[in-house]
Each structure stands twice: as structure tokens, then as C-alpha cells.
Design a protein around this motif. Structure first.
Motif, PDB file in Angstrom:
ATOM      1  N   TYR A  83       0.844  -1.191   0.000  1.00 16.36           N
ATOM      2  CA  TYR A  83       0.000   0.000   0.000  1.00 16.36           C
ATOM      3  C   TYR A  83       0.881   1.242   0.000  1.00 16.36           C
ATOM      4  O   TYR A  83       1.817   1.343   0.806  1.00 16.36           O
ATOM      5  N   VAL A  84       0.570   2.192  -0.887  1.00 18.27           N
ATOM      6  CA  VAL A  84       1.324   3.437  -0.977  1.00 18.27           C
ATOM      7  C   VAL A  84       0.334   4.588  -0.941  1.00 18.27           C
ATOM      8  O   VAL A  84      -0.573   4.656  -1.780  1.00 18.27           O
ATOM      9  N   ALA A  85       0.499   5.476   0.025  1.00 17.85           N
ATOM     10  CA  ALA A  85      -0.389   6.632   0.141  1.00 17.85           C
ATOM     11  C   ALA A  85       0.052   7.680  -0.874  1.00 17.85           C
ATOM     12  O   ALA A  85       0.846   8.576  -0.588  1.00 17.85           O
ATOM     13  N   SER A  86      -0.446   7.523  -2.093  1.00 17.56           N
ATOM     14  CA  SER A  86      -0.122   8.442  -3.173  1.00 17.56           C
ATOM     15  C   SER A  86      -1.017   8.156  -4.375  1.00 17.56           C
ATOM     16  O   SER A  86      -1.397   7.009  -4.596  1.00 17.56           O
ATOM     17  N   ALA A  87      -1.300   9.195  -5.130  1.00 19.56           N
ATOM     18  CA  ALA A  87      -2.002   9.034  -6.393  1.00 19.56           C
ATOM     19  C   ALA A  87      -1.020   9.076  -7.562  1.00 19.56           C
ATOM     20  O   ALA A  87      -1.418   8.973  -8.713  1.00 19.56           O
ATOM     21  N   GLN A  89       1.875   7.472  -9.787  1.00 20.38           N
ATOM     22  CA  GLN A  89       2.450   6.184 -10.154  1.00 20.38           C
ATOM     23  C   GLN A  89       3.950   6.140  -9.862  1.00 20.38           C
ATOM     24  O   GLN A  89       4.480   5.098  -9.474  1.00 20.38           O
ATOM     25  N   GLU A  90       4.643   7.268  -9.991  1.00 26.64           N
ATOM     26  CA  GLU A  90       6.078   7.310  -9.716  1.00 26.64           C
ATOM     27  C   GLU A  90       6.371   6.909  -8.274  1.00 26.64           C
ATOM     28  O   GLU A  90       7.377   6.258  -7.992  1.00 26.64           O
ATOM     29  N   ASP A  91       5.517   7.333  -7.338  1.00 25.54           N
ATOM     30  CA  ASP A  91       5.710   6.957  -5.930  1.00 25.54           C
ATOM     31  C   ASP A  91       5.512   5.462  -5.731  1.00 25.54           C
ATOM     32  O   ASP A  91       6.251   4.832  -4.971  1.00 25.54           O
ATOM     33  N   LEU A  92       4.530   4.896  -6.416  1.00 29.55           N
ATOM     34  CA  LEU A  92       4.312   3.459  -6.321  1.00 29.55           C
ATOM     35  C   LEU A  92       5.517   2.698  -6.855  1.00 29.55           C
ATOM     36  O   LEU A  92       5.971   1.721  -6.249  1.00 29.55           O
ATOM     37  N   VAL A  93       6.072   3.149  -7.966  1.00 29.26           N
ATOM     38  CA  VAL A  93       7.243   2.499  -8.549  1.00 29.26           C
ATOM     39  C   VAL A  93       8.437   2.607  -7.603  1.00 29.26           C
ATOM     40  O   VAL A  93       9.175   1.635  -7.403  1.00 29.26           O
ATOM     41  N   THR A  94       8.632   3.763  -6.985  1.00 23.87           N
ATOM     42  CA  THR A  94       9.727   3.948  -6.032  1.00 23.87           C
ATOM     43  C   THR A  94       9.625   2.937  -4.904  1.00 23.87           C
ATOM     44  O   THR A  94      10.611   2.277  -4.546  1.00 23.87           O
ATOM     45  N   VAL A 115      -3.288   4.340  -2.328  1.00 26.58           N
ATOM     46  CA  VAL A 115      -4.438   4.574  -1.449  1.00 26.58           C
ATOM     47  C   VAL A 115      -4.428   6.029  -0.999  1.00 26.58           C
ATOM     48  O   VAL A 115      -3.411   6.728  -1.089  1.00 26.58           O
ATOM     49  N   ALA A 116      -5.561   6.491  -0.484  1.00 27.06           N
ATOM     50  CA  ALA A 116      -5.683   7.889  -0.071  1.00 27.06           C
ATOM     51  C   ALA A 116      -4.912   8.190   1.211  1.00 27.06           C
ATOM     52  O   ALA A 116      -4.270   9.243   1.320  1.00 27.06           O
ATOM     53  N   GLU A 126       2.916   0.692   3.504  1.00 33.71           N
ATOM     54  CA  GLU A 126       2.592  -0.453   4.359  1.00 33.71           C
ATOM     55  C   GLU A 126       2.649  -1.705   3.500  1.00 33.71           C
ATOM     56  O   GLU A 126       2.229  -1.682   2.342  1.00 33.71           O
ATOM     57  N   VAL A 127       3.171  -2.792   4.063  1.00 38.54           N
ATOM     58  CA  VAL A 127       3.261  -4.067   3.332  1.00 38.54           C
ATOM     59  C   VAL A 127       2.776  -5.180   4.239  1.00 38.54           C
ATOM     60  O   VAL A 127       3.256  -5.334   5.360  1.00 38.54           O
ATOM     61  N   GLU A 128       1.814  -5.964   3.748  1.00 36.89           N
ATOM     62  CA  GLU A 128       1.401  -7.160   4.459  1.00 36.89           C
ATOM     63  C   GLU A 128       1.803  -8.367   3.641  1.00 36.89           C
ATOM     64  O   GLU A 128       1.961  -8.265   2.417  1.00 36.89           O
ATOM     65  N   ALA A 129       1.987  -9.498   4.315  1.00 38.59           N
ATOM     66  CA  ALA A 129       2.497 -10.680   3.633  1.00 38.59           C
ATOM     67  C   ALA A 129       1.862 -11.949   4.181  1.00 38.59           C
ATOM     68  O   ALA A 129       1.413 -11.994   5.313  1.00 38.59           O
ATOM     69  N   VAL A 130       1.875 -12.975   3.330  1.00 37.38           N
ATOM     70  CA  VAL A 130       1.527 -14.335   3.728  1.00 37.38           C
ATOM     71  C   VAL A 130       2.751 -15.187   3.406  1.00 37.38           C
ATOM     72  O   VAL A 130       3.298 -15.117   2.293  1.00 37.38           O
TER      73      VAL A 130
END
Length: 137
Positions: A83-87, A89-94, A115-116, A126-130
């Protein structure tokens, strides 16, 4: 020993994704479900406000600590949600680049979401894992 999980690349789908498209888990394998790892230090303060990459590094360190407490490692992870609090795409890639680099050659299926807002003040990642751990793990 039979491997508790197998990651499945799917040649019929694009190889642009830097992860397996699916994973299987052997029945009776011990599964570990983590809460979302957050970019908090040992005192509960959010680290590196405004810095997606630095927060992602803290998140991955915290995820490794949580997994270790459950007897698992990053190489046992069979699914993540990032989860990345950003709209942007560059932040998600980072963030993804930091997460991917922590996993190295182990490429579990993953979902990356913008996410908002996240739960802590100044939290961006935030990162969740199984994870699937064999009988000896």
C-alpha cells in the motif's frame, strides 16, 4: 523435504511484472499472516516523513522482524500486498523497487496499490504478507 510453496511464473502472461503470477502451498504447511508492516521505529514514531523509499526500507526491515518472530523469512513469503499513500504512479514504482530489491530473486505474487491515506501520521507505505513455512521451519 517437499517445498512448502511454489511460485508460478506464467509464460502466457506479460513478463513485465517483476513477480510470479501465482503461488501454490502444500496442504498442512504452516501459514504465517502478517499485519501490515509500517514505517515505525522502535519507539513507534513514523520514520522519514515524505520519503517513500526510506519508509519502504523501514517497512521491509519491520516485515523481516515480524516474519522472524513467527519462524519465517522473506524467502517463505507467497503473497504480498503493498500500500502506498499516493495518487502518483512514480511513488508506487519507487516503493515497489525497494520491496522488490529486498526480496531479491524470490518474486512472490504481489498487489501494489495507491491509497488515499494510511493509519499513522505521515505514513506513506505499508506491506502485508503471507508466508508458507515447511514442517521444519
Amino acid at each position: 523435504m517437499t517445498r512448502p510453496a511454489s511460485l508460478i511464473p506464467v509464460p502466457a502472461l506479460s513478463d513485465v511484472a517483476e513477480y510470479a503470477y501465482a503461488a501454490t502451498v502444500v496442504p498442512s504447511t504452516r501459514l504465517v499472516f502478517t499485519a501490515g508492516a509500517c514505517p515505525l521505529d522502535a519507539d513507534g514514531a513514523t520514520v522519514a516523513p515524505g520519503d517513500h523509499a526510506a519508509q519502504a526500507r523501514q517497512v521491509m526491515a519491520n516485515l523481516e522482524t515480524a516474519l522472524a518472530a513467527a519462524g519465517a523469512r522473506l524467502t517463505d513469503v507467497v503473497k504480498t500486498t503493498v500500500y502506498v499513500a499516493s495518487a502518483r504512479q512514480e511513488d508506487l514504482v519507487t516503493v515497489w523497487e525497494v520491496v522488490r530489491d529486498h526480496f531479491g530473486d524470490h518474486e512472490p505474487p504481489s498487489t501494489l496499490l495507491g491509497v488515499a491515506v494510511l493509519g499513522y501520521t505521515d505514513q506513506l507505505v505499508e506491506v502485508e504478507a503471507v508466508a508458507a513455512v515447511g514442517h521444519d521451519g
